[in-house]
Design an enzyme around this catalytic site. Sequence first.
Site, mmCIF file in Angstrom:
data_model
loop_
_atom_site.group_PDB
_atom_site.id
_atom_site.type_symbol
_atom_site.label_atom_id
_atom_site.label_comp_id
_atom_site.label_asym_id
_atom_site.label_seq_id
_atom_site.Cartn_x
_atom_site.Cartn_y
_atom_site.Cartn_z
ATOM 1 C CG ASN A 142 47.167 49.640 -2.821
ATOM 2 O OD1 ASN A 142 46.839 48.722 -3.604
ATOM 3 N ND2 ASN A 142 46.284 49.387 -1.464
ATOM 4 C CE LYS A 144 43.709 52.253 -0.912
ATOM 5 N NZ LYS A 144 43.321 52.364 0.099
ATOM 6 C CG HIS A 195 46.055 46.556 1.971
ATOM 7 N ND1 HIS A 195 44.650 46.632 2.248
ATOM 8 C CD2 HIS A 195 46.959 47.635 1.260
ATOM 9 C CE1 HIS A 195 45.161 48.329 2.008
ATOM 10 N NE2 HIS A 195 45.384 48.641 2.002
ATOM 11 C CD GLU A 223 41.886 48.692 1.337
ATOM 12 O OE1 GLU A 223 42.266 48.470 0.081
ATOM 13 O OE2 GLU A 223 42.099 50.256 1.692
ATOM 14 C CD GLU A 262 48.965 50.621 3.991
ATOM 15 O OE1 GLU A 262 49.480 51.677 3.128
ATOM 16 O OE2 GLU A 262 48.131 49.714 3.559
ATOM 17 N N GLY A 264 42.617 55.747 3.996
ATOM 18 C CA GLY A 264 41.422 56.317 3.333
ATOM 19 C C GLY A 264 40.821 57.282 3.796
ATOM 20 C CB SER A 311 45.632 59.850 5.038
ATOM 21 O OG SER A 311 44.405 58.852 5.227
ATOM 22 N N GLY A 350 47.507 55.200 -1.540
ATOM 23 C CA GLY A 350 46.438 55.033 -1.967
ATOM 24 C C GLY A 350 45.663 56.199 -2.707
ATOM 25 N N GLY A 351 44.702 56.985 -2.237
ATOM 26 C CA GLY A 351 44.232 57.126 -2.320
ATOM 27 C C GLY A 351 44.151 58.457 -3.428
#
Length: 262
Positions: free
Chosen positions: A9, A11, A95, A97, A167, A173, A212, A233-234
Amino acid sequence: MRRKLVVANRKMHGSIAENAHFITGLLAGTADAGDADYAVCLPHPYHFQAQTLLSDSPIGWGGQTMSRYAYGAHTGSVSASMLLELGCQYVIIGHSERRKAGYESDAASGERFQAATEAGLIPIFCMGETLEEFESGMTVDVIIRQLNAVLKQVGVHGLAKGIIAYEPIWAIGTGKAATPEHAQCILSFLRGHVELLNEEVADKIRILYGGSVNAKNAKQLFSMPDIDGGLVGGASLNTDEFIEICRIANSLSCSTISVEQI
Ligand code: PEP
């Protein structure tokens, strides 16, 4: 046995140059890792790049959201058919966010899930609790409420056309992933909930963990019996690290590691 799936992802990150570096690196880095599935979810303007670079590969791509409507006066939105025209196979739905920003409610996520599957996309349906909800023991109530919103809309056979991603918001994150035991406990609970409705769907549906995930914790997380891979993600912003996570999933897809061996 369910195949592991690792989804990037990305983002609101990347550029044409960065995406090209990421995608070509991923293609090379997973060329000999065909026992798991991989997908990249880029911002909408870059799906054309995924289409150009990934069309002849086993790596899939998808959107990070979509409209629940087919077309119309919805400024800024993107429909399922638009994603399909750019070759997307997947779309992330619900999601946290986007939920937090007020763009996705439980009910709207259910409608998006339905619109995605009816159009032929595979929704990756995200759910998870806040830190406050986690600390007050509300995890199960929250995720069942979120999952039931989709089940209410599409039923268990509709759910079977998608993928679930647990999640926890406190893990996204933050660098503080859920422990493998916690993630396994929640995913096994989710699978059990689906099993009450249909055993075959529960056995086949892929449930991912997200929050994470990195190259250091992926092996322990993905070794858990109900964790079918990760939404990343990150760590997907670092091409080498993301490739490493994919390769871990690949190595576990054909292994028979038991929880006791971890
Ligand atoms: C996500 O936002 O879907 C996610 C899993 O992010 P991160 O890996 O950075 O926690």
